[in-house]
Design an enzyme around this catalytic site. Structure first.
Site, mmCIF file in Angstrom:
data_model
loop_
_atom_site.group_PDB
_atom_site.id
_atom_site.type_symbol
_atom_site.label_atom_id
_atom_site.label_comp_id
_atom_site.label_asym_id
_atom_site.label_seq_id
_atom_site.Cartn_x
_atom_site.Cartn_y
_atom_site.Cartn_z
ATOM 1 N N HIS A 23 57.329 32.445 67.173
ATOM 2 C CA HIS A 23 57.574 31.030 67.513
ATOM 3 C C HIS A 23 58.390 30.973 68.795
ATOM 4 O O HIS A 23 58.872 31.998 69.282
ATOM 5 C CB HIS A 23 58.263 30.306 66.360
ATOM 6 C CG HIS A 23 59.646 30.815 66.057
ATOM 7 N ND1 HIS A 23 59.877 32.041 65.464
ATOM 8 C CD2 HIS A 23 60.866 30.278 66.280
ATOM 9 C CE1 HIS A 23 61.179 32.220 65.321
ATOM 10 N NE2 HIS A 23 61.801 31.174 65.824
ATOM 11 N N ASP B 141 60.898 33.669 61.582
ATOM 12 C CA ASP B 141 61.885 32.749 61.014
ATOM 13 C C ASP B 141 61.144 31.776 60.116
ATOM 14 O O ASP B 141 60.087 31.270 60.496
ATOM 15 C CB ASP B 141 62.580 31.954 62.129
ATOM 16 C CG ASP B 141 63.677 32.757 62.807
ATOM 17 O OD1 ASP B 141 63.922 33.910 62.405
ATOM 18 O OD2 ASP B 141 64.298 32.219 63.750
ATOM 19 N N ASP C 230 63.418 37.242 57.102
ATOM 20 C CA ASP C 230 64.495 36.498 57.793
ATOM 21 C C ASP C 230 65.748 36.347 56.927
ATOM 22 O O ASP C 230 65.697 35.742 55.867
ATOM 23 C CB ASP C 230 63.911 35.113 58.144
ATOM 24 C CG ASP C 230 64.914 34.160 58.769
ATOM 25 O OD1 ASP C 230 65.988 34.607 59.202
ATOM 26 O OD2 ASP C 230 64.583 32.952 58.844
ATOM 27 N N ASN D 214 63.185 21.231 68.928
ATOM 28 C CA ASN D 214 62.962 20.729 67.577
ATOM 29 C C ASN D 214 62.006 19.529 67.585
ATOM 30 O O ASN D 214 62.382 18.376 67.375
ATOM 31 C CB ASN D 214 64.297 20.368 66.925
ATOM 32 C CG ASN D 214 64.197 20.344 65.413
ATOM 33 O OD1 ASN D 214 63.101 20.153 64.877
ATOM 34 N ND2 ASN D 214 65.290 20.541 64.733
ATOM 35 N N HIS E 176 66.101 27.597 58.153
ATOM 36 C CA HIS E 176 65.969 28.933 57.555
ATOM 37 C C HIS E 176 66.025 28.871 56.024
ATOM 38 O O HIS E 176 66.732 28.051 55.436
ATOM 39 C CB HIS E 176 67.078 29.846 58.073
ATOM 40 C CG HIS E 176 66.989 30.100 59.538
ATOM 41 N ND1 HIS E 176 66.202 31.090 60.073
ATOM 42 C CD2 HIS E 176 67.550 29.460 60.590
ATOM 43 C CE1 HIS E 176 66.304 31.064 61.394
ATOM 44 N NE2 HIS E 176 67.119 30.082 61.738
#
Lengths: 551, 551
Positions: free
Chosen positions: A70, A159, A191, A230, A364
């Site tokens: 990512h 992640d 992760d 984001n 996460h």
């Protein structure tokens, strides 16, 4: 035919950041991610930190691809530096590549081959067959990988969290992870960022309620601050804006760039009649406006800091403003954020942040999700990645609880080579790894000794003692000159410096050292005497630099 | 007969710390608390910060007493510095005075008059009648004050929470606050530290459950880390130790000193057969031991850091150890604490801290308790104290919600004088206040300009350019000498420094400036040229210091 697969992290096993993991057989090598790390507070003057890629450079003939999970900086931020020394095809999903391309453009790096990948579409690179698996995270279009090799399947989660109601409606692919699990997985790399956090991380969609509460009761303009990457968060701001009849103005270089790319590629939906340019905001009443910008970490040059301090060209804080800081403080940034909040409050703005409202969720997986991942994949061997030691150790305990024998869990360090064969897994070799500091234009020219000097200078400043000596007679040509900065307030230093000058002069005169031939000796004496003098007078230990000038 | 009462904070209204508030009439002055602040991260090299006490020194003839609420550093830490310039009787409860006396002894300050006070026992100082009111907080023996004057009653809460099950069984005196409230209170000054925290702060006793869970399941030795002043917390460790059949070893200078004083004065109860000296711990099995020490903020010289790094004489971490960090991270210390936790984890220790268990509660009132305080006291005027602006503003909003008109709420700054008369309250004057930096032996000799220099040095180091000139002919006597530290790695700097030297030499030769008479001019030119050169080559901005030596 691969006889073995080596797995080795160049970074990410002793820090949040620097994520970069090598997979290699005797024939081929691939690198998953090439992330940066933001400097810790004792890395004075360092702009960013990148992994030491020596091992990649040494094996460039074997290197087949850079594969991206990512587009977060801690996974892609070191790519421009990596590419300064090698050329390698870059594989990633559409948005990931879009954001990376923009970054490389800034660095004026061209001639890179990009290969777009999609979840569940397998591709082969040398000895490795890779299948991207859709995950959910605080950036859109993230994937993990199932890497099928002759010695077995390796799963790298990237992640992730398990978001059951993702904003884009594209769910975390539990089936795929479970399918690989049912067929047998040799090794899982997962992760560990939130391994110490109990429970289940909330869905990104939960933020919506917090936003709606704040947006619908705000009496004036609203400023939302979040990370430029984001996209989901920005989407939720837009959705809530539409519900509450407001327009959205996106401002700040990285925020505009990311939003533009995400819109172009179809990852962010903003109706044209909702989007407002920064130049146009004066046309709307405060009650109609939402401004989205960066600066959630209190960074001094960010949108929010400049707005708070009144240094922004178009946006000044009004007492009726509402500010929503929709992000978590990265450890070390707490004070900087508090300062910005105080400044905003003093100007009358209402500030909502992590500490007093529900305007952020983590990207996460917490403990229960980590357990789900392990239970779906049911790996023979387990290697917690992405996190400081305590987080990875906690993740290892979780794996043990779920029945993975502790001898099969590798809580290893950056550079430790985990070698997988058909029959077993073992850790015997170690390769060179490390952290390379980037400071301005320099990559690696600031090392520990320079940082140590900066730390010393930051604490008590420095004292330079200049002694001029005749290169014929070896005699003093004038009184020593003492220059100091960062030690004490100049107006209060006159008397002290005069005393110090006399002290050095007497020391030289009484030392009996030949200044011409024994410069080293006299320098040592001056340094020692000056340190003692300043410690006695001030209890401070500045850097003392004696210089002998032969004229 | 007091015609007015002035209330002015010397500190505590723009920070956590520096708490110190003046109350004065035309005849008399008292000072409540004299606290320090630990330096923020941009106050490089500063050891501690104290308030500027100029206003006290200017009014020393009126100053009748220093009154203490409790013995935390942010309320008493500046006393040794205050007493270096004046002598004043100090009023406090038994434990508060006990801890202050020990501190003054370290500073070798004698001849101080101490007056012991007790909750609910009134005393008169000039125009002020004071009644200490028992509160509860994270240190024992804390009080607030009702200050009765001719213009009305002022209540100063000190630091407090409303602990309904305090460890020592001595409850928060709700009756007394309510009684004053029913008779009429002019002004309330109340603790804002937790004003942004919703709900009700937990009781100190809640920690007990957390301790019991951890202590009873720990397989080896237990290390508990907390603030040395948190006597209640230490008491709870002792109580839980007894229940789980363990001995307690208290170690670290400040921890031993505070525990000894608290035991002597009857505030800490440890049976002799439970207490173990550091030298004796080898006699006991790990399963029988609890060690209590300091270092909850990751301070490099603390007990915990030295133990973690293996630098402690008697205590080394074992893989079977359990470490309990029973404290909250003060903003700015998060990374230092994480580092210690990582080090402990790497050595195999199990670490419990705020982030993964219930081993800490705050000592400050949350929103519901702040409401209770305002509702009990029902003051005419309200002044939120102890906290950064955003916290005090939140506290002000709470007061407004409870019906205090906003014009009666004073969210004012350090130095703003609030003048109370029989009829009203207004803020018109301002006195000098500020922060004084203590660095080693120096108090106030490090000011903003020195800190700015240190910040510059910390980022990119410095470059000294030495030019030697004949004081008869004005000619250059040798090539310029360039010395640099903190800029870049020396082995990589040779070529750059040679180029820089030639650049400066050419600059001087071509400038046409008379070096003898125009030193200022040539220095300016060198500084400018060098800045440009280094920015172009390295994109760095070190401090550049040209020096002209006339020989």
């Amino acid at each position: 035919m691969a006889e073995f697969v080596n797995v080795v992290a160049l970074g990410g096993l002793d820090e949040i950041g620097l994520n970069s993991t090598v997979f290699e057989t005797q024939n081929d090598m691939i690198l998953v991610d090439a992330g940066l790390m933001f400097p810790e507070e004792d890395m004075l003057g360092v702009d960013i930190v990148i992994p030491d890629f020596s091992y990649i450079y040494e094996n460039k003939d074997k290197l087949r691809a850079l594969i991206l999970t990512h587009a977060h900086e801690d996974h892609v931020g070191a790519i421009p530096y990596l590419l300064q020394n090698i050329n390698v095809p870059i594989y990633g999903t559409k948005l990931t590549l879009g954001l990376v391309k923009a970054k490389l453009k800034e660095f004026k790096i061209t001639n890179v081959q990009f290969v777009e990948i999609e979840p569940s579409r397998k591709f082969q690179i040398g000895d490795f067959e890779l299948e991207p698996i859709r995950t959910t995270h605080s950036i859109v279009d993230g994937v993990g990988f199932a890497i099928t090799t002759d010695v077995g399947v390796i799963i790298h989660t990237g992640d992730f969290k398990i978001d059951q109601t993702p904003v884009d409606g594209k769910p975390f692919d539990m089936l795929k992870f479970s399918e690989y699990g049912s067929k047998g997985v040799k090794l899982l790399l997962s992760d560990s960022t939130n391994a110490t956090v109990k429970g289940f991380t909330g869905s990104e969609k939960e933020i919506k309620r917090g936003f709606l509460d704040i947006f619908s009761s705000a009496k004036g303009r609203i400023l939302v601050v979040t990370f430029a990457s984001n996209i989901h968060r920005i989407q939720q701001v837009v959705n809530t804006a539409i519900e509450t009849n407001r327009k959205v103005c996106i401002t700040g270089k990285s925020m505009v760039q990311n939003a533009t790319i995400a819109r172009q590629l179809g990852y962010l939906s903003i109706p044209d009649n909702v989007l407002v340019c920064e130049d146009e905001i004066a046309k709307f009443s405060d009650k109609e406006l939402i401004i989205v910008t960066t600066g959630s970490q209190g960074e001094p040059m960010s949108g929010l800091s400049r707005i708070a301090l009144g240094e922004h060209k178009n946006i000044k804080i009004k007492p009726t403003d509402t500010v929503v800081i929709s992000a978590k403080a990265i450890p070390g940034n707490e004070r900087a954020i508090l300062k910005v909040i105080n400044t905003l409050s003093r100007k009358g703005a209402k500030v909502f942040y992590e500490g007093n409202s529900n305007v952020h969720v983590s990207g996460h997986a917490s403990q229960e999700e980590l357990k789900l991942m392990i239970n779906m994949v049911r790996p023979q061997y387990f290697m917690p990645i992405h996190g400081e030691y305590m987080m990875r150790r906690q993740h290892a305990s979780i794996a043990e609880e779920l029945g993975i024998p502790s001898r099969n869990i590798f809580t290893i360090d950056n550079g430790d080579v985990l070698t997988l064969t058909k029959d077993n897994a073992k850790m015997e070799q170690k390769i060179r790894t490390g952290r390379v500091f980037v400071d301005g234009k320099g990559v690696g020219d600031v090392e520990d000794v320079v940082i140590r000097d900066r730390i010393k200078l930051s604490t008590d400043g420095f004292v330079v003692v200049i002694v001029t000596v005749s290169n014929t007679t070896g005699e003093l040509l004038s009184d020593p000159e003492i220059i100091t900065k960062g030690l004490l307030y100049e107006e209060k230093s006159q008397k002290l410096l005069h005393e110090a000058t006399m002290m050095v002069k007497n020391l030289i005169n009484q030392s009996g050292v030949d200044l011409k031939t024994d410069a080293y000796e006299i320098k040592k004496k001056i340094r020692k005497a000056m340190n003692k003098f300043l410690h006695k007078k001030l209890m401070r230990n500045p850097m003392v630099l004696p210089i002998i000038m032969e004229i």
